[in-house]
Design a protein around this motif. Structure first.
Motif, PDB file in Angstrom:
ATOM      1  N   VAL A  47      36.482  -1.765 -35.712  1.00 15.74           N
ATOM      2  CA  VAL A  47      35.570  -2.035 -34.601  1.00 15.74           C
ATOM      3  C   VAL A  47      34.336  -2.780 -35.090  1.00 15.74           C
ATOM      4  N   MET A  48      33.926  -2.533 -36.328  1.00 18.64           N
ATOM      5  CA  MET A  48      32.718  -3.144 -36.868  1.00 18.64           C
ATOM      6  C   MET A  48      32.963  -4.543 -37.419  1.00 18.64           C
ATOM      7  N   LEU A  49      34.211  -4.973 -37.516  1.00 15.80           N
ATOM      8  CA  LEU A  49      34.494  -6.262 -38.144  1.00 15.80           C
ATOM      9  C   LEU A  49      33.931  -7.432 -37.341  1.00 15.80           C
ATOM     10  N   ALA A  50      34.113  -7.401 -36.020  1.00  6.56           N
ATOM     11  CA  ALA A  50      33.663  -8.531 -35.192  1.00  6.56           C
ATOM     12  C   ALA A  50      32.145  -8.719 -35.244  1.00  6.56           C
ATOM     13  N   PRO A  51      31.335  -7.678 -34.983  1.00  2.00           N
ATOM     14  CA  PRO A  51      29.881  -7.907 -35.069  1.00  2.00           C
ATOM     15  C   PRO A  51      29.414  -8.249 -36.480  1.00  2.00           C
ATOM     16  N   GLN A  52      30.020  -7.649 -37.503  1.00  2.00           N
ATOM     17  CA  GLN A  52      29.647  -7.998 -38.868  1.00  2.00           C
ATOM     18  C   GLN A  52      29.966  -9.460 -39.163  1.00  2.00           C
ATOM     19  N   PHE A  53      31.107  -9.917 -38.707  1.00  2.00           N
ATOM     20  CA  PHE A  53      31.486 -11.306 -38.947  1.00  2.00           C
ATOM     21  C   PHE A  53      30.507 -12.263 -38.272  1.00  2.00           C
ATOM     22  N   LEU A  54      30.101 -11.960 -37.033  1.00  2.00           N
ATOM     23  CA  LEU A  54      29.165 -12.826 -36.329  1.00  2.00           C
ATOM     24  C   LEU A  54      27.812 -12.871 -37.025  1.00  2.00           C
ATOM     25  N   VAL A  55      27.342 -11.719 -37.493  1.00  6.22           N
ATOM     26  CA  VAL A  55      26.046 -11.683 -38.181  1.00  6.22           C
ATOM     27  C   VAL A  55      26.093 -12.476 -39.478  1.00  6.22           C
ATOM     28  N   VAL A  56      27.127 -12.252 -40.281  1.00  3.45           N
ATOM     29  CA  VAL A  56      27.236 -12.951 -41.562  1.00  3.45           C
ATOM     30  C   VAL A  56      27.424 -14.442 -41.352  1.00  3.45           C
ATOM     31  N   ARG A  57      28.192 -14.836 -40.332  1.00  3.36           N
ATOM     32  CA  ARG A  57      28.380 -16.268 -40.050  1.00  3.36           C
ATOM     33  C   ARG A  57      27.078 -16.922 -39.625  1.00  3.36           C
ATOM     34  N   ASP A  58      26.303 -16.249 -38.763  1.00  2.40           N
ATOM     35  CA  ASP A  58      25.029 -16.814 -38.317  1.00  2.40           C
ATOM     36  C   ASP A  58      24.019 -16.903 -39.456  1.00  2.40           C
ATOM     37  N   LEU A  59      24.160 -16.065 -40.479  1.00  2.00           N
ATOM     38  CA  LEU A  59      23.289 -16.146 -41.646  1.00  2.00           C
ATOM     39  C   LEU A  59      23.696 -17.249 -42.607  1.00  2.00           C
ATOM     40  N   GLY A  60      24.787 -17.937 -42.321  1.00  2.00           N
ATOM     41  CA  GLY A  60      25.246 -19.023 -43.173  1.00  2.00           C
ATOM     42  C   GLY A  60      25.946 -18.577 -44.434  1.00  2.00           C
ATOM     43  N   LEU A  61      26.501 -17.362 -44.430  1.00  2.00           N
ATOM     44  CA  LEU A  61      27.149 -16.811 -45.619  1.00  2.00           C
ATOM     45  C   LEU A  61      28.668 -16.809 -45.516  1.00  2.00           C
ATOM     46  N   TYR A  62      29.204 -17.509 -44.527  1.00  2.10           N
ATOM     47  CA  TYR A  62      30.666 -17.550 -44.387  1.00  2.10           C
ATOM     48  C   TYR A  62      31.274 -18.312 -45.569  1.00  2.10           C
ATOM     49  N   ASN A  63      32.424 -17.851 -46.017  1.00  2.00           N
ATOM     50  CA  ASN A  63      33.151 -18.440 -47.140  1.00  2.00           C
ATOM     51  C   ASN A  63      32.317 -18.406 -48.425  1.00  2.00           C
ATOM     52  N   SER A  64      31.662 -17.292 -48.637  1.00  3.21           N
ATOM     53  CA  SER A  64      30.895 -17.096 -49.869  1.00  3.21           C
ATOM     54  C   SER A  64      31.023 -15.651 -50.306  1.00  3.21           C
ATOM     55  N   LEU A  65      30.856 -15.415 -51.600  1.00  7.46           N
ATOM     56  CA  LEU A  65      30.921 -14.051 -52.114  1.00  7.46           C
ATOM     57  C   LEU A  65      29.754 -13.204 -51.614  1.00  7.46           C
ATOM     58  N   ALA A  66      28.620 -13.851 -51.321  1.00  8.71           N
ATOM     59  CA  ALA A  66      27.477 -13.109 -50.778  1.00  8.71           C
ATOM     60  C   ALA A  66      27.798 -12.532 -49.406  1.00  8.71           C
ATOM     61  N   GLY A  67      28.638 -13.201 -48.644  1.00 15.29           N
ATOM     62  CA  GLY A  67      29.048 -12.675 -47.347  1.00 15.29           C
ATOM     63  C   GLY A  67      29.888 -11.422 -47.448  1.00 15.29           C
ATOM     64  N   ILE A  68      30.563 -11.232 -48.584  1.00 17.82           N
ATOM     65  CA  ILE A  68      31.334 -10.006 -48.806  1.00 17.82           C
ATOM     66  C   ILE A  68      30.422  -8.891 -49.297  1.00 17.82           C
ATOM     67  N   ILE A  69      29.417  -9.242 -50.085  1.00 16.21           N
ATOM     68  CA  ILE A  69      28.538  -8.238 -50.689  1.00 16.21           C
ATOM     69  C   ILE A  69      27.563  -7.660 -49.674  1.00 16.21           C
ATOM     70  N   LEU A  70      26.994  -8.491 -48.813  1.00 14.38           N
ATOM     71  CA  LEU A  70      25.905  -8.057 -47.937  1.00 14.38           C
ATOM     72  C   LEU A  70      26.279  -6.876 -47.046  1.00 14.38           C
TER      73      LEU A  70
END
Length: 296
Positions: A142-165
């Protein structure tokens, strides 16, 4: 006049050695518990043993009847094929970077959060704690969709930092540290404050050292969580050069058929770092005294 009592001589032959034999009642109570533990160990260990031994079987022998536990003709061809067909060295580097950084941040943030929740009396901290615990009542999917949107808007998509945050703050880590710090007497903190210690000094020089067992336990769990994570890296990464180990193992699965010997070999390779980490740090967790530095 004063008299002194002279000690009475004790005959060495009259001193009876202390008995070191165990009582029969204690032995009778220990046998059922030990037997139950061995049964549970067998239930958990047999599938793992079957899995590891099957990785040494040729592909044609995995599903041939009758099924056997030990391979008739052991081979490491599955391991060689898995290592050659996948960039395991790159996967290990990426996953190690994610696990180490995420584990350090998780332990540090959880320690600070747990200390604040346990030792500071504020209604908003209680609301924050309830919010953290509420996340454990929701499925991770259930948390995957909002987490994905937040990380994408932060510009961390396709980066290791997007997995860590998203892995920095965990409800389990905050709860573990909060429950531990609740057991620390408030008098210890008050004594440090009377001696002139500041809040940051109390936390770094008193609370952090005595919470080492919890820190090591959470570090092992966090490293294991991040190493075995599959869904979140699969959503966040599309560059093969940034894939983690679990996505690399999935790439061994073909579109038409599955070479189970190669998949099992790659899976066993991915388990080696976790086993090494556990063997290195388990003695620190098992031998650590949780109440070190505290007196009743």
């Amino acid at each position: 006049m004063t008299t002194t009592d002279t000690p009475r001589k004790v005959d060495a032959g009259s001193v009876r050695p202390l008995s070191t034999k165990r009582r029969p009642g204690g032995l009778r109570r220990a046998v059922p518990a030990t037997t139950l533990l061995w049964v549970l160990a067998a239930l958990y260990g047999l599938p793992v043993l079957w899995f590891v031994l099957s990785s040494f079987k040729p592909a044609g022998d995995l599903f041939s009847l009758p099924l056997t536990l030990f391979p008739h003709d052991p081979t490491v061809s599955g391991y060689k094929a898995a290592w050659d067909s996948a960039n395991f060295s790159g996967y290990f580097i990426n996953t190690t970077i994610v696990c180490v950084i995420a584990t350090i941040l998780t332990v540090g943030v959880s320690c600070c959060t747990g200390y604040a929740l346990a030792k500071y009396d504020n209604k908003w901290l209680k609301v924050f704690f309830v919010g953290i615990l509420a996340t454990t009542m929701l499925p991770s999917e259930v948390m995957l969709a909002p987490q994905f949107l937040v990380v994408r808007d932060l510009g961390l998509y396709n980066s290791l930092a997007g997995i860590i945050l998203p892995a920095v703050l965990t409800a389990t880590g905050c709860f573990m540290f909060r429950q531990f710090f609740l057991t620390v007497p408030d008098e210890l903190i008050e004594a440090a404050r009377i001696d002139g210690a500041r809040e940051l000094s109390i936390f770094l020089r008193i609370m952090v050292p005595i919470s080492r067992p919890i820190m090591l336990t959470l570090a092992i769990l966090s490293f294991q969580w991040r190493w075995n994570d599959y869904i979140w890296p699969l959503l966040m990464l599309n560059d093969p050069g940034k894939f983690t180990v679990q996505i690399g193992i999935q790439s061994l699965v073909g579109a038409q058929n599955i070479n189970w010997s190669v998949v099992l070999g790659g899976s066993v390779i991915s388990m080696i770092p976790l086993i090494v980490v556990f063997l290195v740090f388990q003695r620190y967790v098992m031998n650590a005294d949780i109440n070190a530095g505290l007196k009743d």
